[in-house]
Design an enzyme around this catalytic site. Structure first.
Site, PDB file in Angstrom:
ATOM      1  N   PRO A 179       0.852  -1.197   0.000  1.00 39.01           N
ATOM      2  CA  PRO A 179       0.000   0.000   0.000  1.00 39.01           C
ATOM      3  C   PRO A 179       0.882   1.240   0.000  1.00 39.01           C
ATOM      4  CG  PRO A 179       0.057  -0.998   2.190  1.00 39.01           C
ATOM      5  CD  PRO A 179       0.802  -1.917   1.277  1.00 39.01           C
ATOM      6  N   GLY A 219       7.436  -2.614  -2.988  1.00 46.62           N
ATOM      7  CA  GLY A 219       6.926  -1.261  -2.966  1.00 46.62           C
ATOM      8  C   GLY A 219       7.330  -0.497  -4.206  1.00 46.62           C
ATOM      9  N   CYS A 250       3.017   3.629   9.215  1.00 48.64           N
ATOM     10  CA  CYS A 250       3.199   4.922   8.548  1.00 48.64           C
ATOM     11  C   CYS A 250       3.638   5.974   9.561  1.00 48.64           C
ATOM     12  CB  CYS A 250       1.897   5.340   7.871  1.00 48.64           C
ATOM     13  SG  CYS A 250       2.014   6.943   7.041  1.00 48.64           S
ATOM     14  N   GLY A 267      10.291  -3.745   2.411  1.00 53.58           N
ATOM     15  CA  GLY A 267      11.360  -2.772   2.579  1.00 53.58           C
ATOM     16  C   GLY A 267      12.616  -3.113   1.799  1.00 53.58           C
ATOM     17  N   GLY A 268      12.953  -2.272   0.826  1.00 53.71           N
ATOM     18  CA  GLY A 268      14.210  -2.411   0.104  1.00 53.71           C
ATOM     19  C   GLY A 268      14.307  -3.602  -0.819  1.00 53.71           C
ATOM     20  N   LYS A 290       0.304  -4.488   9.252  1.00 58.21           N
ATOM     21  CA  LYS A 290       1.580  -4.100   8.645  1.00 58.21           C
ATOM     22  C   LYS A 290       2.266  -3.127   9.590  1.00 58.21           C
ATOM     23  CE  LYS A 290       3.728  -2.551   4.337  1.00 58.21           C
ATOM     24  NZ  LYS A 290       4.528  -1.401   4.792  1.00 58.21           N
TER      25      LYS A 290
END
Length: 339
Positions: free
Chosen positions: A12, A228, A95, A207-208, A134
């Site tokens: 997201p 992402g 977030c 992530g990454g 998440k």
């Protein structure tokens, strides 16, 4: 969602994974799990629901991500989303933006694991579809070993169906949301240790993740991988993921994805959507191929008030396909199915 399912998802992302983006991504991947942008629970309850959370049946499997910290309101929003046909409810506990800090949700919830557990329990009691979380490794000066374990234990106790972990801390002051995606160091090992400690719980990593090889490596240690920016900026990766990991016999070609978008775009334009609202998600489709720069130029410069002829002109500029870079070589894990 069961612990042995191997799932690849598109994360997201605010201002990115709207309904046009998801419809486009579904042209490239038939089986990856797609997520909405974060939607605040109160907005779903009181706002224009069709505008906020409406989606095309083509997008399945698709999950909705909620922002919020009130169990009762989240439960109400979850019932609404289930009635809309979503396949999963996900709670944002990661977030770090000013918006979520002012509302005391998102990554702020890492500090209140029992509240997160209560939110999960309320949603689980209200819907039949999976409820997931998440999160981050921790926030600010938290020690990530106990912080992540406490959050995970609190939600697992309440029946959480899966935990996606962005393998970075979040800093609630001193770093912008963009910097929080890049500056805190990745600690994938911490996510792997969580999975080892909770073998019967679905644990996915985010992530990454930049390459197909990285996807394969992660899938030997956790249950899922969430892409992402790589999926957004180089969306053709999604077609390769289907072939290499999700049991599809062949990859969908980018040109076919463009053709698949044509009827959707034509209908959207008739409903008053501007072309650039859709094509902005397609700029990276031909990354690494001859003509990719011209493709981007045509879409960027002519989509403001354009029609389908803009897309045809941009497609004509793309040359023959080139070989994939070495970083995207075949990894060791293949043919992993999504239930």
């Amino acid at each position: 969602m069961r612990a042995h399912d191997k799932i690849i998802a598109v994360a997201p992302m605010m201002d990115w994974t709207d309904r046009h983006c998801r419809f486009f991504h579904r042209q490239l991947t038939r089986r990856a799990l797609l997520y909405t942008e974060m939607v605040v629970a109160d907005a779903v309850i009181h706002g224009d629901r069709q505008r906020l959370i409406g989606f095309s049946p083509v997008e399945h499997p698709v999950a909705i991500q909620f922002g919020g910290a009130d169990p009762e309101r989240l439960a109400t929003a979850a019932r609404i989303a289930e009635a809309f046909g979503y396949d999963e409810i996900n709670l944002n506990v990661g977030c770090p933006s000013d918006r979520v800090q002012s509302g005391i949700f998102g990554a702020c919830l890492m500090k209140t694991p029992q509240l997160v557990g209560a939110c999960v329990a309320a949603m689980k009691a209200s819907v039949a579809i999976p409820v997931t979380v998440k999160c981050r490794l921790g926030v600010d000066d938290q020690d990530t070993e106990p912080a992540l374990d406490e959050l995970a234990d609190a939600v697992v106790e309440e029946g959480c169906d899966g935990i996606w972990v962005h393998a970075r801390k979040a800093w609630l002051s001193g770093l912008s949301p963009k910097e929080n995606r890049e500056i805190p160091p990745l600690d994938c090992g911490r996510v792997y240790r969580l999975k080892q400690r909770l073998p019967s719980t679905f644990v996915g990593i985010n992530g990454g993740v930049e390459t197909l090889e990285a996807v394969g490596d992660h899938l030997t240690k956790v249950d899922g991988v969430m892409l992402g920016r790589a999926a957004y900026q180089r969306p053709a990766l999604l077609a390769e993921i289907d072939r290499r990991y999700l049991g599809m016999p062949s990859s969908i070609q980018p040109e076919d994805a463009v053709l698949g978008m044509m009827p959707y775009i034509e209908a959207a334009l008739a409903d008053g959507v501007r072309l650039h609202q859709i094509t902005r998600h397609m700029l990276g489709l031909f990354h690494g191929r001859p003509g990719a720069r011209r493709w981007r130029q045509v879409l960027s410069s002519q989509s403001s008030g354009g029609d389908l002829t803009v897309l045809s002109e941009a497609l004509a500029a793309v040359g023959p396909e080139v070989s994939a870079p070495a970083a995207m070589s075949e990894p060791s894990v293949t043919q992993l199915a999504v239930a």
